[in-house]
Design a protein around this motif. Sequence first.
Motif, PDB file in Angstrom:
ATOM      1  N   GLY A  26     -20.731   1.673  11.776  1.00 56.82           N
ATOM      2  CA  GLY A  26     -21.842   1.295  12.645  1.00 56.82           C
ATOM      3  C   GLY A  26     -23.034   2.239  12.579  1.00 56.82           C
ATOM      4  O   GLY A  26     -24.038   2.029  13.273  1.00 56.82           O
ATOM      5  N   LYS A  49     -25.224   2.238   7.627  1.00 57.10           N
ATOM      6  CA  LYS A  49     -25.139   2.338   6.161  1.00 57.10           C
ATOM      7  C   LYS A  49     -25.599   1.046   5.491  1.00 57.10           C
ATOM      8  O   LYS A  49     -26.402   1.066   4.568  1.00 57.10           O
ATOM      9  CB  LYS A  49     -23.685   2.621   5.718  1.00 57.10           C
ATOM     10  N   GLY A  50     -25.058  -0.071   5.985  1.00 58.90           N
ATOM     11  CA  GLY A  50     -25.409  -1.366   5.393  1.00 58.90           C
ATOM     12  C   GLY A  50     -26.878  -1.693   5.609  1.00 58.90           C
ATOM     13  O   GLY A  50     -27.575  -2.153   4.697  1.00 58.90           O
ATOM     14  N   THR A  51     -27.360  -1.418   6.817  1.00 57.35           N
ATOM     15  CA  THR A  51     -28.759  -1.708   7.161  1.00 57.35           C
ATOM     16  C   THR A  51     -29.708  -0.920   6.255  1.00 57.35           C
ATOM     17  O   THR A  51     -30.650  -1.463   5.680  1.00 57.35           O
ATOM     18  CB  THR A  51     -29.015  -1.331   8.648  1.00 57.35           C
ATOM     19  N   THR A  82     -17.891  -1.516  -0.844  1.00 56.76           N
ATOM     20  CA  THR A  82     -16.489  -1.947  -0.900  1.00 56.76           C
ATOM     21  C   THR A  82     -16.162  -2.841   0.293  1.00 56.76           C
ATOM     22  O   THR A  82     -15.393  -3.783   0.160  1.00 56.76           O
ATOM     23  CB  THR A  82     -15.534  -0.736  -0.961  1.00 56.76           C
ATOM     24  N   ARG A 140     -14.813  -8.272   2.092  1.00 55.98           N
ATOM     25  CA  ARG A 140     -15.099  -9.436   2.949  1.00 55.98           C
ATOM     26  C   ARG A 140     -15.296 -10.690   2.105  1.00 55.98           C
ATOM     27  O   ARG A 140     -14.872 -11.776   2.484  1.00 55.98           O
ATOM     28  CB  ARG A 140     -16.319  -9.160   3.850  1.00 55.98           C
ATOM     29  N   GLU A 186      -7.617  -0.349   9.589  1.00 55.39           N
ATOM     30  CA  GLU A 186      -7.018   0.645   8.691  1.00 55.39           C
ATOM     31  C   GLU A 186      -7.743   0.632   7.347  1.00 55.39           C
ATOM     32  O   GLU A 186      -8.399  -0.351   6.999  1.00 55.39           O
ATOM     33  CB  GLU A 186      -5.551   0.279   8.412  1.00 55.39           C
ATOM     34  N   GLY A 188     -19.836   2.898   1.678  1.00 50.85           N
ATOM     35  CA  GLY A 188     -18.466   2.725   2.163  1.00 50.85           C
ATOM     36  C   GLY A 188     -17.412   3.192   1.173  1.00 50.85           C
ATOM     37  O   GLY A 188     -16.223   2.961   1.372  1.00 50.85           O
ATOM     38  N   ARG A 223     -14.145   7.101   0.777  1.00 51.21           N
ATOM     39  CA  ARG A 223     -13.879   7.470   2.162  1.00 51.21           C
ATOM     40  C   ARG A 223     -12.545   8.184   2.340  1.00 51.21           C
ATOM     41  O   ARG A 223     -12.084   8.338   3.479  1.00 51.21           O
ATOM     42  CB  ARG A 223     -14.054   6.288   3.114  1.00 51.21           C
ATOM     43  N   GLN A 253     -10.234   9.191  -3.130  1.00 53.93           N
ATOM     44  CA  GLN A 253     -11.293   8.322  -3.663  1.00 53.93           C
ATOM     45  C   GLN A 253     -12.448   9.148  -4.223  1.00 53.93           C
ATOM     46  O   GLN A 253     -13.035   8.794  -5.251  1.00 53.93           O
ATOM     47  CB  GLN A 253     -11.816   7.377  -2.575  1.00 53.93           C
ATOM     48  N   ARG A 294     -23.218  -6.472  16.701  1.00 49.37           N
ATOM     49  CA  ARG A 294     -23.518  -6.806  15.309  1.00 49.37           C
ATOM     50  C   ARG A 294     -23.158  -8.264  14.994  1.00 49.37           C
ATOM     51  O   ARG A 294     -22.124  -8.764  15.402  1.00 49.37           O
ATOM     52  CB  ARG A 294     -22.734  -5.886  14.368  1.00 49.37           C
ATOM     53  N   TYR A 325     -27.461  -8.164  11.389  1.00 49.57           N
ATOM     54  CA  TYR A 325     -28.331  -8.294  12.559  1.00 49.57           C
ATOM     55  C   TYR A 325     -27.656  -7.631  13.750  1.00 49.57           C
ATOM     56  O   TYR A 325     -26.487  -7.267  13.694  1.00 49.57           O
ATOM     57  CB  TYR A 325     -28.570  -9.784  12.875  1.00 49.57           C
ATOM     58  N   ARG A 372     -17.874  -9.829  12.750  1.00 42.46           N
ATOM     59  CA  ARG A 372     -16.800  -9.327  11.891  1.00 42.46           C
ATOM     60  C   ARG A 372     -15.508  -9.173  12.688  1.00 42.46           C
ATOM     61  O   ARG A 372     -15.517  -8.711  13.811  1.00 42.46           O
ATOM     62  CB  ARG A 372     -17.205  -7.969  11.304  1.00 42.46           C
ATOM     63  N   ARG A 398     -11.034   2.456  13.680  1.00 43.11           N
ATOM     64  CA  ARG A 398     -11.892   2.826  12.540  1.00 43.11           C
ATOM     65  C   ARG A 398     -12.537   4.187  12.770  1.00 43.11           C
ATOM     66  O   ARG A 398     -12.656   4.996  11.845  1.00 43.11           O
ATOM     67  CB  ARG A 398     -12.961   1.744  12.326  1.00 43.11           C
ATOM     68  N   ARG A 413     -32.549   6.535  15.585  1.00 37.48           N
ATOM     69  CA  ARG A 413     -33.972   6.205  15.647  1.00 37.48           C
ATOM     70  C   ARG A 413     -34.104   4.766  15.181  1.00 37.48           C
ATOM     71  O   ARG A 413     -33.125   4.177  14.732  1.00 37.48           O
ATOM     72  CB  ARG A 413     -34.765   7.116  14.698  1.00 37.48           C
TER      73      ARG A 413
END
Length: 220
Positions: free
Chosen positions: A11, A14-16, A32, A37, A58, A86, A89, A93, A128, A138, A161, A172, A200
């Motif tokens: 949250g 990162k995706g945004t 990933t 998904r 998980e 992502g 992590r 990895q 979200r 969004y 999600r 998470r 911000r």
Amino acid sequence: MLNLLIMGKPGAGKGTQSERLLRHYQLTHISTGNIYREEMLKGSPIGIEAAKYISQGELVPDDLTNNIVRDVLANGNFPNGFMLDGYPRTKAQAVALDQMLEEFGMSLTAVINVLVDDSILLERMAGRRVCPSCNATYHIKNHPPKIECTCDACGTKLIQRADDLEESVLNRLRIYNEKTKPLLDYYKRRHQLMVIDGVRSSDDVFNDIVEKLGEKNGHH
Ligand code: AP5
Ligand code: MG
């Protein structure tokens, strides 16, 4: 060539930010979470396997995830660079990624860490909504779509999600602290870590990242 890695708690944005950075620098997104998904939506064997872990908040086992990223890096075409979101992590990895990059003659330009407090994260994930078709993200209050429940970019009906329900969100966050947070030191030691205040507006966060990347590459 700009090969970026973006890190941060679930949250954090990162995706945004990835969506904006890839448009700005013409990068290829390697998320990933998005890959899993999409596989779950297709009901593929990988999707069915991953769903067991993702629905609980998980992590999917390292071997499966490493193989997926390896495939993407080996076969992908990155004329201007890539944006990893992502991944990695876990320590295993991160080690696997280093080996892949070396094998393919690639390197990371910067590791961006977006910092946000837990209290804000819970509100962000609860609100979200995502597009199952193009992955646009969004928020019902912070970034509402122009038409309710509908993707601005492709008109698909937005969904929540499965792992954004409170129970898996808390799991998470716990797993992030245990498995992923230690990686920050791993990149800090190599002087690759760029810390960004994520509390911000998403415009301000984006502009800060672009400015810091410019400084790092010696131009403004
Ligand atoms: P993944 O999809 O990577 O999820 P995550 O790391 O938990 O991160 P999120 O996507 O939840 O958050 P984000 O930082 O992208 O935030 P966003 O921009 O959406 O992974 C999901 C699952 O897949 C994992 O739990 C695991 O099971 C599995 N998985 C994936 N990768 C794996 C791996 N490498 N190994 C093993 N398992 C793996 O923003 C959040 C919300 O806030 C949005 O609503 C947004 O609109 C809003 N927002 C964003 N920025 C701002 C801002 N500046 N101000 C206000 N609101 C904002
Ligand atoms: Mg994301």
